[in-house]
Enzyme design. Structure first.
Site, short mmCIF file in Angstrom:
data_model
loop_
_atom_site.label_atom_id
_atom_site.label_comp_id
_atom_site.label_asym_id
_atom_site.label_seq_id
_atom_site.Cartn_x
_atom_site.Cartn_y
_atom_site.Cartn_z
N SER A 191 51.41 -1.67 -102.57
CA SER A 191 52.62 -2.04 -103.30
C SER A 191 53.08 -1.02 -104.33
O SER A 191 54.24 -1.02 -104.73
CB SER A 191 52.42 -3.39 -103.99
OG SER A 191 51.29 -3.36 -104.85
N ASP B 107 54.66 -6.66 -114.13
CA ASP B 107 54.08 -7.96 -113.81
C ASP B 107 52.58 -7.85 -114.08
O ASP B 107 52.14 -6.94 -114.78
CB ASP B 107 54.41 -8.38 -112.37
CG ASP B 107 53.94 -7.38 -111.31
OD1 ASP B 107 52.99 -6.61 -111.60
OD2 ASP B 107 54.50 -7.37 -110.22
N HIS C 220 51.51 -4.48 -111.65
CA HIS C 220 52.24 -3.23 -111.52
C HIS C 220 52.84 -2.79 -112.85
O HIS C 220 53.17 -3.61 -113.70
CB HIS C 220 53.38 -3.40 -110.49
CG HIS C 220 52.90 -3.91 -109.18
ND1 HIS C 220 52.94 -5.26 -108.87
CD2 HIS C 220 52.38 -3.27 -108.10
CE1 HIS C 220 52.45 -5.43 -107.64
NE2 HIS C 220 52.10 -4.25 -107.16
#
Length: 365
Positions: free
Chosen positions: A51, A340, A343
């Site tokens: 991600s 978040d 990340h």
């Protein structure tokens, strides 16, 4: 984005020589922001992994690991949730921009019919993926092998656009980013625990390092020659791991950090071994553990106020679908290291990539 400044290298005279014999190369958006040796061309950036460099690959997958909804992308220009797991850009975008290639690195296959985008690079990364083949199965995302299959398809498309010889040149001279391993440790090993039945942390890190080496060998065999393999961050200091494993005071989870360090040591050795036995290649291990830990331990030096919670929601656990439009976000993401619970914010990534580019760019040329 502000131009990156070089950090001081350990050998100051070598650093001075490097800078004096360098020049700024061309780029779609007006020129590179880092200095590269004379006559060096970096035609594209290509990314694989999870991600951190997922540019929207997961948008079309049947998975909960997505970021194509508000508040993700709230600071993107124009304001848009693109599937990037950040309030704005990712490290893949930043590195492509710093090398003067283009402002944003797109996801493949979103641009599979856009010749210009294909020639200057794409990302195959899928959020939630990892070197362990069990990792992507947990959340129904693309495995590293799936990404390799897409890369082979991409190569054939390049050949159709620019011919075989130019394709070989692009693959050999582009910067290839491989960012994975974090989900293997935090999810597959610690959280879900499906590997704990047969592996302790020492044998499990051997497993994923072996897979990382095999993947790197695979892309080398397909023509990649400048390969940046990123290590794991201090996983125990991610907000989610502080919440789940950090106790009453949400301290950095010691076991997770030790696992990341063990993995990084083995990965570095594996990458150095590959680099020694592949003539004409530059396969480089990229340490992000130390620079990110320094930011976490010294936030005022970096203009940050919050390093233990994400900007989204409570900041303790929200990530992917748990970070959504029904939650409040912090007033100023630039004061937060994390967007978040997993990340970084755009500013966080920018500071980290600043250090990475300054330290490692010379090792590829």
């Amino acid at each position: 984005m502000q131009p990156l400044t070089f950090v001081k290298l350990s050998d100051s005279s070598a650093c001075l020589t490097f800078i004096l014999c360098s020049l700024v190369l061309f780029g779609d958006h007006g020129g590179a922001l880092v200095t590269l040796p004379q006559n060096v061309i970096v035609p594209a950036v290509i990314a694989f992994g999870d991600s951190v460099v997922d540019q929207g690959v997961n948008n079309n997958l049947k998975t909960l690991v997505k970021a194509n909804f508000f508040p993700y992308g709230m600071d993107f220009v124009p304001q848009k949730s693109t599937g990037r797991f950040s309030n704005n850009r990712t490290p893949a975008d930043m590195i492509a921009e710093e090398l003067g290639i283009k402002d944003l690195l797109p996801a493949y296959p979103d641009v599979s019919h856009d010749d210009k985008e294909l020639v200057t690079g794409v990302s195959f990364a899928s959020g939630g993926s990892g070197y362990d083949p069990e990792t992507p199965k947990i959340v129904d995302v693309l495995s590293m092998n799936d990404q390799l299959t897409n890369f082979k398809e991409y190569i054939e498309k390049l050949k159709a656009i620019v011919g075989e010889e130019r394709t070989k040149f692009i693959l050999a001279n582009s910067l290839i980013m491989v960012v994975a391993g974090s989900d293997d440790l935090t999810n597959t090993y610690f959280a879900v625990g499906i590997r704990k039945l047969h592996y302790d942390i020492h044998s499990y890190t051997n497993l994923i390092v072996s897979s990382a080496s095999n993947f790197t060998q695979d892309i080398y065999n397909l023509g990649a020659r400048r390969i940046a393999v990123f290590g794991a961050p201090p996983l125990g200091c991610l907000p989610s791991q502080r919440t789940l494993r950090g106790g009453e005071f949400r301290a950095c989870a010691k076991e997770h950090n030790e696992a990341a360090q063990l993995y990084n040591k083995k990965l570095q050795q594996g990458i150095e071994h590959l680099n020694r036995y592949h003539a004409g290649s530059k396969i480089v291990y990229i340490d992000i553990y130390k620079p990110l830990l320094d930011i976490i331990q010294n936030p005022p030096q970096y203009g940050l106020e919050v390093v233990d919670k994400g900007c989204c929601g409570t900041g303790n656990i929200e990530v992917a679908v748990l970070c959504n439009q029904y939650l409040t976000t912090c007033d100023d993401p630039s004061k937060h290291l994390f967007w978040d619970s997993f990340h970084l914010t755009d500013k966080g990534y920018s500071m980290l990539i600043n250090q990475v580019v300054g330290k490692y760019v010379h090792e590829f040329f």
